[in-house]
Design a protein around this motif. Sequence first.
Motif, PDB file in Angstrom:
ATOM      1  N   UNK A  37     -32.372  20.326  31.686  1.00 29.52           N
ATOM      2  CA  UNK A  37     -32.583  21.908  31.211  1.00 29.52           C
ATOM      3  C   UNK A  37     -32.277  22.259  30.136  1.00 29.52           C
ATOM      4  N   UNK A  38     -30.947  22.117  29.730  1.00 27.57           N
ATOM      5  CA  UNK A  38     -30.579  22.643  28.522  1.00 27.57           C
ATOM      6  C   UNK A  38     -31.004  21.890  27.279  1.00 27.57           C
ATOM      7  N   UNK A  39     -31.207  20.531  27.165  1.00 32.44           N
ATOM      8  CA  UNK A  39     -31.912  19.869  26.049  1.00 32.44           C
ATOM      9  C   UNK A  39     -33.459  20.319  25.893  1.00 32.44           C
ATOM     10  N   UNK A  40     -33.921  20.397  26.818  1.00 31.45           N
ATOM     11  CA  UNK A  40     -35.496  20.671  26.967  1.00 31.45           C
ATOM     12  C   UNK A  40     -35.814  22.242  26.425  1.00 31.45           C
ATOM     13  N   UNK A  41     -34.827  23.190  27.198  1.00 27.44           N
ATOM     14  CA  UNK A  41     -34.996  24.450  26.401  1.00 27.44           C
ATOM     15  C   UNK A  41     -34.605  24.651  24.935  1.00 27.44           C
ATOM     16  N   UNK A  42     -33.617  23.823  24.604  1.00 27.02           N
ATOM     17  CA  UNK A  42     -33.430  23.984  23.067  1.00 27.02           C
ATOM     18  C   UNK A  42     -34.410  23.147  22.400  1.00 27.02           C
ATOM     19  N   UNK A  43     -35.054  22.240  22.653  1.00 26.07           N
ATOM     20  CA  UNK A  43     -35.996  21.775  21.965  1.00 26.07           C
ATOM     21  C   UNK A  43     -37.262  22.618  22.040  1.00 26.07           C
ATOM     22  N   UNK A  45     -36.966  25.931  22.125  1.00 27.71           N
ATOM     23  CA  UNK A  45     -36.585  26.935  20.770  1.00 27.71           C
ATOM     24  C   UNK A  45     -36.688  26.456  19.294  1.00 27.71           C
ATOM     25  N   UNK A  46     -36.249  24.981  19.221  1.00 23.66           N
ATOM     26  CA  UNK A  46     -36.280  24.540  17.976  1.00 23.66           C
ATOM     27  C   UNK A  46     -37.777  24.327  17.351  1.00 23.66           C
ATOM     28  N   UNK A  47     -38.930  24.004  18.346  1.00 17.08           N
ATOM     29  CA  UNK A  47     -40.286  24.130  18.043  1.00 17.08           C
ATOM     30  C   UNK A  47     -40.746  25.420  17.725  1.00 17.08           C
ATOM     31  N   UNK A  48     -40.375  26.496  18.234  1.00 15.51           N
ATOM     32  CA  UNK A  48     -40.881  27.711  18.240  1.00 15.51           C
ATOM     33  C   UNK A  48     -40.169  28.498  17.038  1.00 15.51           C
ATOM     34  N   UNK A  49     -39.019  27.911  16.528  1.00 14.50           N
ATOM     35  CA  UNK A  49     -38.501  28.541  15.224  1.00 14.50           C
ATOM     36  C   UNK A  49     -38.501  27.661  14.225  1.00 14.50           C
ATOM     37  N   UNK A  50     -38.987  26.174  14.287  1.00 12.66           N
ATOM     38  CA  UNK A  50     -39.341  25.339  12.999  1.00 12.66           C
ATOM     39  C   UNK A  50     -38.041  24.771  12.725  1.00 12.66           C
ATOM     40  N   UNK A  51     -37.116  24.745  13.643  1.00 16.04           N
ATOM     41  CA  UNK A  51     -35.639  24.041  13.329  1.00 16.04           C
ATOM     42  C   UNK A  51     -35.926  22.471  13.675  1.00 16.04           C
ATOM     43  N   UNK A 234     -26.636  30.025  25.283  1.00 12.66           N
ATOM     44  CA  UNK A 234     -26.713  28.783  24.370  1.00 12.66           C
ATOM     45  C   UNK A 234     -27.870  28.970  23.189  1.00 12.66           C
ATOM     46  N   UNK A 235     -28.814  29.710  23.220  1.00  9.97           N
ATOM     47  CA  UNK A 235     -29.680  29.764  22.273  1.00  9.97           C
ATOM     48  C   UNK A 235     -29.162  30.609  21.223  1.00  9.97           C
ATOM     49  N   UNK A 237     -26.061  31.478  20.608  1.00 10.77           N
ATOM     50  CA  UNK A 237     -24.716  30.727  19.959  1.00 10.77           C
ATOM     51  C   UNK A 237     -25.166  29.965  18.972  1.00 10.77           C
ATOM     52  N   UNK A 238     -26.147  29.088  19.158  1.00 17.23           N
ATOM     53  CA  UNK A 238     -26.686  27.997  18.231  1.00 17.23           C
ATOM     54  C   UNK A 238     -27.086  28.853  17.004  1.00 17.23           C
ATOM     55  N   UNK A 239     -27.885  29.925  17.093  1.00 16.69           N
ATOM     56  CA  UNK A 239     -28.333  30.852  15.998  1.00 16.69           C
ATOM     57  C   UNK A 239     -27.277  31.646  15.346  1.00 16.69           C
ATOM     58  N   UNK A 240     -25.980  32.051  15.999  1.00 18.97           N
ATOM     59  CA  UNK A 240     -25.030  32.684  15.295  1.00 18.97           C
ATOM     60  C   UNK A 240     -24.626  31.527  14.737  1.00 18.97           C
ATOM     61  N   UNK A 241     -24.167  30.277  15.085  1.00 18.44           N
ATOM     62  CA  UNK A 241     -23.379  29.327  14.222  1.00 18.44           C
ATOM     63  C   UNK A 241     -24.286  28.901  12.956  1.00 18.44           C
ATOM     64  N   UNK A 242     -25.505  29.032  13.047  1.00 23.54           N
ATOM     65  CA  UNK A 242     -26.361  28.525  11.893  1.00 23.54           C
ATOM     66  C   UNK A 242     -26.437  29.790  10.970  1.00 23.54           C
TER      67      UNK A 242
END
Length: 249
Positions: A37-43, A45-51, A234-235, A237-242
């Motif tokens: 679930x976590x891996x697919x959710x982040x994928x 998110x990445x596709x939606x944001x162009x990351x 999680x999402x 936190x990733x955005x904050x670190x970036x």
Amino acid sequence: MDFHDSDAGRRIAYEFTPGTSPAVVFLGGYKSDMQGTKAVHLEDWAQATGRAFLRFDYSGHGASGGTFEDGCIGDWAEDAQSVIEAVTEGPVLLVGSSMGGWIALLLTQRLADIAGLVTIAAAPDFTEDGFWADFDKGQREAIMQDGQLALPSEYGDPYIITRRLIEDGRNHLVLRSALELPFPVRLLQGTADTSVHPDRALKLLDHAASPDMRLVLVDGADHRFSDADCLALIESSVEEVIARAEEDA
């Protein structure tokens, strides 16, 4: 799905989403795979944001080659390093879940360009401080004499703990010596986690050295850390670190 053949001769299955840098890399847990679930959710998110985003299976896991019981921490860290260096370009942001948190910490000392780190119920040194520390005398003798030991798991089939896993783990411990993390770090941990006790996150927070490290405890969250609120955390936190990494660049 694509495959990468490492220099060690292991075939690693992966999914890569091209996009902007830094590439976010998800490192899964012990006996988990990249369909979680976590891996697919982040994928998503990445596709939606162009990351740029990479998820993969360690050898012996998921769609990768090899047998799970033959693997160990050193092998899986090599798998991760090999596919990251082969597939991504430029800096990476590592997201490590459970055992993947340990693997990510090892990679911070090996990869050339780390933008940041997010861990989810990180389990550094769990082979020694979890498995071996909890074994009774009979279990320790069994694993040394027979080469393996079966432990029940609440997630399905029993865990097969091998002597090689224990002995190799001792060569990759990260909480016994200085651990420099010179980039933004976010540690996420559920208080109801029965697989990785919250004290582990506190120990990592106390042990590692980082100019920007924060621990977030989520009341009532378990080891899966996969409900809607946890995924959103999680999402974010990733955005904050970036964002912090870009400020420091």
